[in-house]
Design a protein around this motif. Structure first.
Motif, short mmCIF file in Angstrom:
data_model
loop_
_atom_site.label_atom_id
_atom_site.label_comp_id
_atom_site.label_asym_id
_atom_site.label_seq_id
_atom_site.Cartn_x
_atom_site.Cartn_y
_atom_site.Cartn_z
N SER B 106 0.83 -1.22 0.00
CA SER B 106 0.00 0.00 0.00
C SER B 106 0.85 1.26 0.00
O SER B 106 0.36 2.33 -0.36
CB SER B 106 -0.90 0.05 1.22
N SER B 165 0.99 -1.84 -7.41
CA SER B 165 0.45 -2.38 -6.16
C SER B 165 -1.07 -2.26 -6.09
O SER B 165 -1.71 -3.08 -5.45
CB SER B 165 1.11 -1.74 -4.94
N LEU B 169 -3.17 -5.44 -5.28
CA LEU B 169 -4.11 -5.50 -4.15
C LEU B 169 -5.50 -5.92 -4.61
O LEU B 169 -6.17 -6.71 -3.94
CB LEU B 169 -4.16 -4.16 -3.42
#
Lengths: 90, 289
Positions: B106, B165, B169
């Motif tokens: 994150s 990312s 995710l």
């Protein structure tokens, strides 16, 4: 209002869109409808079809301007055909 | 759906509509008004009809910027989606490391865009940046400020670094929602790793991947800050994407008419993509994806 640089044609343009929105709002309230699935395979209401019509018309006008070189009002004819097709089949 | 929709509830959003009118609709109307006129300042305008639109539609500058924009969006999606899936497949599924990896993944998403640009701007410098200095030391003649290809690679790598990312995710969330029973059935059938991916994981991730593609397309199509800070659109016009070109036109040259016409066409494309995005998402929801 002078900072917004209004002109008569743009006034008419937005007036027409505002009228369409009001008409479709009244229609939606007075005559509730069931969404239907058309050729695009997505559920649409009258409002969705109006949106698709307006967005498509913008692209039709741009394409007409960029590709044909013919007088712009004729593009509106194509837009009307497009609108009829969207409301009939989408 | 058998029940007619009651549209009266829409009146409840009237306060929001008023707010949006002031923050978006009125400025947009002004842009439309500007797009059909010319001005030399002092709030004095001259009617120009569809002239600016005509000019722009035949201008090489806009088509080039659009071309660069589409190539950029295409390239970063082609890299970020498979890479994101690959990363998600290799992330730990449970335990303490799962949390650690989630936090690490994150981090790039939390960095403001101008900071990302600045990080890479310094990172790539040959005199003080680790990347630039390192490549130079390896004998690679790397200079993103002068070589268009190097500038492109740097901008693309920066975007991949910043946004992969997000894809990972999303893909991870899709993977986590697959019940163990699917994997057990695959094991009984002695399915290979590739077949598990192809026939279980990929179909189950299809919904979130669609969202990832659309999100990344939208976001990259509107990209401004990162390449602006990194390359300023250069060298020459090599990394001048649509929004950078628009700002140059509107604020650099103060050509309000052409810039207004440009931004309207840009807006229409964004509106079209947003509509596709919205439609795909709501249809996925309805299908229970």
């Amino acid at each position: 209002m002078s900072w917004m640089a209004w002109t008569l044609p743009t006034g008419i343009f937005f007036g027409t869109i505002a009228c369409l929105l009001v008409i479709f709002t009244i229609l939606a309230v007075r005559f509730p409808e069931t969404p239907r699935t058309g050729v695009l395979g997505i559920e649409t209401t009258r409002g969705d079809r109006l949106f698709i019509t307006l967005l498509g018309s913008a692209f039709i006008n741009l394409a007409w301007l960029g590709l044909t070189g013919m007088p712009q009002p004729w593009a509106m004819l194509v837009c009307l055909i497009w609108a009829a097709a969207v409301f009939r089949w989408v | 759906m058998d029940k007619p929709v009651n549209h009266k509830a829409w009146f409840l959003v009237l306060p929001v509509l008023v707010l949006v009118a002031f923050s978006a609709v009125i400025p947009l109307m002004t842009v439309v008004n500007y797009s059909v006129q010319d001005t030399f300042g002092n709030n004095v305008f001259f009617w120009n009809g569809l002239g600016w639109f005509e000019d722009l539609l035949s201008s090489e500058r806009m088509w080039n910027a659009l071309g660069r924009q589409l190539i950029f969006s295409g390239v970063i999606i082609a890299i970020e989606i498979p890479l994101g899936i690959f990363v998600a497949l290799n992330m730990p599924k449970r335990g303490v490391w799962a949390s650690v990896v989630l936090v690490l993944m994150s981090l790039p998403l939390l960095i403001p865009w101008n900071v990302v640009g600045t990080i890479w701007q310094i990172f790539g410098r040959v005199d003080i940046g680790l990347l630039g200095y390192g490549l130079d030391a390896l004998g690679i003649d790397y200079n993103y400020t002068q070589n268009p290809i190097h500038a492109w690679i740097t901008v693309v790598v920066m975007d991949v670094w910043h946004w992969t990312s997000l894809v990972a995710l999303l893909a991870y969330a899709g993977l986590q929602s697959i019940p163990d029973a699917y994997y057990q059935a695959a094991k009984i059938d002695q399915a290979s790793r590739w077949k598990v991916f192809r026939f279980i994981e990929l179909p189950k991730m299809a919904g979130v991947l669609m969202i990832a593609v659309l999100l990344r397309f939208m976001d990259s199509f509107m990209i401004y800050t990162e390449p602006f800070v990194l390359t300023g659109g250069g060298p020459g016009n090599a990394t001048t994407f649509l929004s950078i070109d628009l700002v140059k036109m509107a604020l650099g040259q103060f050509d309000l008419g052409p810039a207004a016409a440009f931004s309207l066409m840009y807006f229409l494309v964004i509106l079209l993509i947003s509509w596709v995005f919205y439609t795909v998402m709501t249809n996925l929801d309805k299908r229970g994806g």
